[in-house]
Design a protein around this motif. Structure first.
Motif, PDB file in Angstrom:
ATOM      1  N   SER A  78      44.648  37.536  35.196  1.00  0.00           N
ATOM      2  CA  SER A  78      44.394  38.847  34.572  1.00  0.00           C
ATOM      3  C   SER A  78      43.751  39.780  35.588  1.00  0.00           C
ATOM      4  CB  SER A  78      43.493  38.680  33.347  1.00  0.00           C
ATOM      5  OG  SER A  78      44.122  37.905  32.360  1.00  0.00           O
ATOM      6  N   ALA A  79      44.420  40.907  35.871  1.00  0.00           N
ATOM      7  CA  ALA A  79      43.932  41.871  36.865  1.00  0.00           C
ATOM      8  C   ALA A  79      44.847  43.088  36.834  1.00  0.00           C
ATOM      9  CB  ALA A  79      43.905  41.254  38.263  1.00  0.00           C
ATOM     10  N   VAL A  80      44.503  44.097  37.629  1.00  0.00           N
ATOM     11  CA  VAL A  80      45.378  45.260  37.833  1.00  0.00           C
ATOM     12  C   VAL A  80      46.128  45.041  39.137  1.00  0.00           C
ATOM     13  CG1 VAL A  80      45.513  47.755  38.101  1.00  0.00           C
ATOM     14  CG2 VAL A  80      43.766  46.759  36.610  1.00  0.00           C
ATOM     15  N   TYR A  81      47.454  45.102  39.088  1.00  0.00           N
ATOM     16  CA  TYR A  81      48.304  44.844  40.247  1.00  0.00           C
ATOM     17  C   TYR A  81      48.898  46.161  40.751  1.00  0.00           C
ATOM     18  CZ  TYR A  81      47.956  39.854  39.289  1.00  0.00           C
ATOM     19  OH  TYR A  81      47.493  38.576  39.110  1.00  0.00           O
ATOM     20  N   TYR A  82      48.874  46.334  42.092  1.00  0.00           N
ATOM     21  CA  TYR A  82      49.373  47.551  42.726  1.00  0.00           C
ATOM     22  C   TYR A  82      50.453  47.207  43.757  1.00  0.00           C
ATOM     23  CZ  TYR A  82      45.139  49.783  40.866  1.00  0.00           C
ATOM     24  OH  TYR A  82      44.143  50.247  40.047  1.00  0.00           O
TER      25      TYR A  82
END
Length: 362
Positions: free
Chosen positions: A263-267
């Motif tokens: 779970s995280a923000v992916y760029y």
């Protein structure tokens, strides 16, 4: 024997001839020992058999000699070694890359695989050799305007290729759009993150994937290079798999068998500093595991309550039992204490009864 001398015993060597720039001389030592002086034309004190073989080098690139690419793309310049001698193979020689034949060496790839880069050349410039095609390659990733120049390969400082003129043009910077903004996936399933790109071709562009965990700095996950190779950060396995969809001009990152830690923000990032808007990956606990957690949670809550009730009930019973025993003991003692008092009262009553004369007479 000084630094300019080497001693050989009964062996064959390849000896470059500086006087004939397109010729390599094979020297077979037939008598030994002998000394070869590098500064002279021939070895001294030896009986030699000398064979000259023509050697040429042809500069070849995957595109035309005059190459025009857009800023941010990846280009490969190939240099092929041609020789009638089967022993002249690229793995045996150092190759150097120049911007002009009279200029200084900019890049070098040695026969042991070590790479040299002069100041100003980063690891965007990758050197390699291909033994099958007997060629060297210079690959420049994410080209910049400043990379526009002539690139010439050379051997021994005397034999050069024809050179390739690279012209990098200014391009509109890419625009990256990521979707979905929120990707909800149950633990153990597969997440699929999309990154659409405009103003550039995905096939010619390196893409870098990063992620940002809550309360932590952004970390590099992997790089999918234009040539197709993938470089991953240590700790990231093949569960993280990148793809390119040229038909939809998009990059794709799949994460299989997701865990709660994913779970995280992916760029997605291209050209070093152009970044997408990010996708929040939210991994939910599986239903079976959730039920197990609920049962365990209830067990942790109910068990102490049951144990507490049992403890209180036992304590109450014990207190009542002790209280009942004390009451019986007190009652028995009271009965024993009342008997002498009654006798005393009887005696007192007898003392107070008038005595008649008849009593004495009886």
């Amino acid at each position: 024997m000084d630094d300019d001398e080497s001693e050989y015993w009964g062996r064959s060597i390849n000896w470059p001839n500086g006087a004939k720039k397109q010729t390599r001389i094979t020297v077979a030592i037939l008598s030994s020992p002998c000394t070869i002086r590098k500064k002279v034309q021939e070895p001294e004190g030896c009986y030699l058999q000398v064979e000259e073989q023509p050697l040429s080098i042809n500069h070849q690139v995957l595109e035309p000699p005059s190459l025009v690419v857009r800023e941010g793309e990846t280009v490969e310049i190939r240099c092929v070694l041609n020789s009638t001698n089967v022993n002249d193979i690229v793995k045996s020689f150092h190759v150097h890359w120049y911007n002009s034949r009279n200029g200084r060496i900019k890049l070098s790839l040695y026969d042991n695989g070590v790479t040299y880069r002069s100041p100003g050349f980063s690891d965007r410039f990758q050197l390699s050799r291909n033994n099958t095609s007997n060629s060297y390659s210079l690959t420049i990733r994410e080209v910049k305007i400043a990379d526009s120049a002539n690139y010439i390969c050379g051997l021994w400082g005397t034999l050069f290729g024809n050179g390739t003129k690279l012209n990098v043009t200014i391009a509109n910077p890419p625009i990256l759009i990521q979707f979905p903004r929120l990707e909800r996936v149950t633990e153990g399933h597969t997440a699929r993150l999309h990154c659409s790109m405009e103003n550039a071709e995905v096939g010619n562009t390196d893409v870098h994937w990063y992620r940002e965990l809550p309360g932590q700095d952004m970390e590099w996950v992997l790089t999918h290079e234009a040539g197709g190779s993938v470089r991953r950060r240590p700790g990231f396995t093949e569960r993280f798999q990148p793809f390119k969809d040229a038909s939809n001009s998009s990059f794709i990152l799949t994460v299989t068998n997701v865990t709660l830690n994913d779970s995280a923000v992916y760029y997605c990032t291209v050209w070093g500093d152009i970044r997408g808007n990010g996708t929040q990956l939210s991994v939910a606990i599986s239903q079976m595991k959730e039920n197990q957690v609920v049962v365990m949670y209830l067990a942790w809550i109910i068990l102490p309550l049951v144990l507490g009730v049992l403890a209180v009930t036992g304590a109450i019973c014990l207190i009542r039992r002790r209280a009942s025993g004390s009451h019986q003991s007190s009652q028995s003692g009271a009965d024993d204490d009342q008997t002498p008092g009654a006798d005393y009262e009887n005696i007192s009553v007898a003392r107070n009864v008038p005595v008649s004369s008849d009593s004495f007479l009886g």
